[in-house]
Design a protein around this motif. Structure first.
Motif, mmCIF file in Angstrom:
data_model
loop_
_atom_site.group_PDB
_atom_site.id
_atom_site.type_symbol
_atom_site.label_atom_id
_atom_site.label_comp_id
_atom_site.label_asym_id
_atom_site.label_seq_id
_atom_site.Cartn_x
_atom_site.Cartn_y
_atom_site.Cartn_z
ATOM 1 N N SER A 54 51.842 51.958 26.729
ATOM 2 C CA SER A 54 50.864 51.846 27.815
ATOM 3 C C SER A 54 51.469 52.257 29.153
ATOM 4 O O SER A 54 52.672 52.184 29.350
ATOM 5 C CB SER A 54 50.391 50.396 27.892
ATOM 6 O OG SER A 54 49.620 50.196 29.037
ATOM 7 N N ARG A 104 37.840 54.842 17.459
ATOM 8 C CA ARG A 104 38.251 54.007 18.582
ATOM 9 C C ARG A 104 38.159 54.721 19.936
ATOM 10 O O ARG A 104 37.872 54.089 20.948
ATOM 11 C CB ARG A 104 39.675 53.460 18.370
ATOM 12 C CG ARG A 104 39.759 52.329 17.330
ATOM 13 C CD ARG A 104 38.828 51.198 17.685
ATOM 14 N NE ARG A 104 39.082 49.984 16.937
ATOM 15 C CZ ARG A 104 38.241 49.433 16.077
ATOM 16 N NH1 ARG A 104 37.110 50.035 15.801
ATOM 17 N NH2 ARG A 104 38.515 48.286 15.492
ATOM 18 N N PHE A 147 35.882 53.322 23.021
ATOM 19 C CA PHE A 147 36.386 53.136 24.385
ATOM 20 C C PHE A 147 35.477 53.843 25.391
ATOM 21 O O PHE A 147 35.096 53.284 26.426
ATOM 22 C CB PHE A 147 37.816 53.683 24.480
ATOM 23 C CG PHE A 147 38.481 53.419 25.803
ATOM 24 C CD1 PHE A 147 39.034 52.181 26.086
ATOM 25 C CD2 PHE A 147 38.549 54.407 26.775
ATOM 26 C CE1 PHE A 147 39.654 51.924 27.305
ATOM 27 C CE2 PHE A 147 39.167 54.171 28.000
ATOM 28 C CZ PHE A 147 39.722 52.924 28.263
ATOM 29 N N PRO A 192 36.956 48.002 29.536
ATOM 30 C CA PRO A 192 38.019 48.874 29.028
ATOM 31 C C PRO A 192 38.911 49.358 30.169
ATOM 32 O O PRO A 192 38.410 49.754 31.222
ATOM 33 C CB PRO A 192 37.241 50.040 28.419
ATOM 34 C CG PRO A 192 35.934 50.062 29.133
ATOM 35 C CD PRO A 192 35.637 48.656 29.540
ATOM 36 N N GLU A 220 42.400 50.964 29.372
ATOM 37 C CA GLU A 220 43.265 52.077 28.964
ATOM 38 C C GLU A 220 43.193 52.273 27.457
ATOM 39 O O GLU A 220 42.997 51.314 26.703
ATOM 40 C CB GLU A 220 44.699 51.725 29.380
ATOM 41 C CG GLU A 220 45.663 52.885 29.325
ATOM 42 C CD GLU A 220 47.089 52.411 29.617
ATOM 43 O OE1 GLU A 220 47.970 52.765 28.834
ATOM 44 O OE2 GLU A 220 47.308 51.680 30.612
ATOM 45 N N PHE A 221 43.348 53.516 27.021
ATOM 46 C CA PHE A 221 43.313 53.856 25.600
ATOM 47 C C PHE A 221 44.420 54.857 25.321
ATOM 48 O O PHE A 221 44.693 55.728 26.147
ATOM 49 C CB PHE A 221 41.953 54.484 25.256
ATOM 50 C CG PHE A 221 41.868 54.995 23.844
ATOM 51 C CD1 PHE A 221 41.575 54.135 22.802
ATOM 52 C CD2 PHE A 221 42.101 56.341 23.549
ATOM 53 C CE1 PHE A 221 41.517 54.596 21.483
ATOM 54 C CE2 PHE A 221 42.043 56.813 22.232
ATOM 55 C CZ PHE A 221 41.748 55.930 21.205
ATOM 56 N N THR A 246 44.011 49.831 22.643
ATOM 57 C CA THR A 246 43.129 49.747 23.812
ATOM 58 C C THR A 246 43.568 48.536 24.626
ATOM 59 O O THR A 246 43.954 47.504 24.065
ATOM 60 C CB THR A 246 41.643 49.569 23.438
ATOM 61 O OG1 THR A 246 41.524 48.502 22.510
ATOM 62 C CG2 THR A 246 41.043 50.807 22.837
ATOM 63 N N GLN A 264 42.063 45.975 27.517
ATOM 64 C CA GLN A 264 40.818 45.531 28.155
ATOM 65 C C GLN A 264 41.126 44.388 29.118
ATOM 66 O O GLN A 264 42.160 43.729 28.983
ATOM 67 C CB GLN A 264 39.827 45.041 27.077
ATOM 68 C CG GLN A 264 39.425 46.128 26.104
ATOM 69 C CD GLN A 264 38.635 45.573 24.916
ATOM 70 O OE1 GLN A 264 38.316 44.393 24.857
ATOM 71 N NE2 GLN A 264 38.332 46.439 23.976
ATOM 72 N N ASP A 292 33.575 46.372 18.985
ATOM 73 C CA ASP A 292 34.154 47.309 18.019
ATOM 74 C C ASP A 292 33.245 47.632 16.835
ATOM 75 O O ASP A 292 33.578 48.463 16.007
ATOM 76 C CB ASP A 292 35.533 46.839 17.532
ATOM 77 C CG ASP A 292 35.516 45.447 16.951
ATOM 78 O OD1 ASP A 292 34.869 44.565 17.557
ATOM 79 O OD2 ASP A 292 36.138 45.219 15.903
#
Length: 289
Positions: free
Chosen positions: A2, A45, A49, A65, A67-68, A77, A79, A194
């Motif tokens: 991340s 996914r 997102f 959300p 970051e992915f 992901t 959140q 999801d």
């Protein structure tokens, strides 16, 4: 992994998802929810997102959300963290007025979620859902566990399939019920997007069974909030059809999870049949206008 760097990571062992979930704290002290999806389950996914971003942009009270990306275990992901309590633990213990008010709020939120249209190339709903009904009937017929009243449910389905024609389609949360809501600072916050899908917005109410079992006031509030107190009879008839289809698949679904899940579903079928007077009345007895 991340862009954010985390100073702590606490696993969360809740829910039915295949994702590994963690409460992580960034170096600035802010908490986030980190979900890691294994490679083989990660296909949708990125779309999930992107759709969550669209919902968040509408101002919906939700886990947002952040970051992915890809990681060595699949995709992740990040959140926003919801610092609240599970709605199903709080709402049943409130007074009727508060239960109903939270329901109204959840219904209005759902209306906003459904304002996102389905893609243009979406397959026809009537064909799609009829195929699902056929699969659910077959699953039930092939399953060794039976429940009393299943023949009434099947009869209701057969005489109401025609209601599926020309239904509009929109974005759906996919699992909208009290178990996927939290209360934070006296506000409802929606989590777990999801299982999102596109389909008849009214089909999204098929999980209201869980809300009605927890709090009839809350469940009534959801419907009245969504329809601004003008609930059409056609909605009730279609909802009974969607719930009926779900009931048939719920028993075979529960079997791999063991006896207590099977019993939960058999009891739910009993509740549904009593609410609908063995599918003779499309408006359930728990509903408060």
């Amino acid at each position: 992994m991340s862009q954010l760097s985390f100073i702590s990571k606490i696993p969360i062992n809740k829910g039915w998802s295949c994702d590994k979930k963690y409460c992580v704290t960034a170096d600035d002290g802010v908490k986030y929810l980190l979900r890691v999806t294994p490679e083989e389950k990660s296909a949708n996914r990125a779309d999930m997102f992107r759709m969550q971003r669209q919902v968040a942009d509408l101002g919906v009270s939700m886990c947002k959300p952040v970051e992915f990306g890809k990681c060595d275990k699949g995709v992740y992901t990040v959140q926003t963290w919801v610092d609240g309590k599970d709605a199903e633990e709080i709402i049943p213990h409130l007074n009727d007025f508060e239960q109903y008010s939270y329901g109204l709020e959840a219904g209005r939120i759902l209306k906003v979620i459904h304002s996102i249209p389905a893609p243009e190339n979406q397959p026809d709903w009537e064909q799609r859902f009829n195929a699902k009904i056929d699969r659910n009937i077959k699953m039930y017929n092939d399953c060794l566990v039976k429940f009393d009243g299943a023949e009434d449910i099947m009869a209701y389905i057969e005489s109401n399939r025609f209601l599926l024609s020309n239904r509009p389609q929109s974005y759906q949360h996919g699992d909208y019920h009290i178990g996927n809501m939290m209360i934070e600072k006296n506000k409802i916050v929606i989590i777990d997007f999801d299982r999102y899908d596109f389909g008849d917005p009214w089909e999204e109410f098929n999980r209201i069974v869980w809300c009605a079992q927890a709090s009839p006031m809350f469940a009534s509030g959801i419907i009245n909030g969504y329809f601004d107190n003008e609930v059409p009879l056609e909605f009730w008839k279609l909802l009974a059809l969607y719930i009926s289809s779900n009931m048939l698949s719920s028993i075979p679904w529960a079997i791999p999870f063991g006896e207590s899940e099977v019993n939960t579903m058999i009891n739910q079928a009993k509740d549904v049949l009593s609410w609908y007077n063995n599918m003779q009345n499309p408006i359930p007895t728990w509903y408060i206008k």
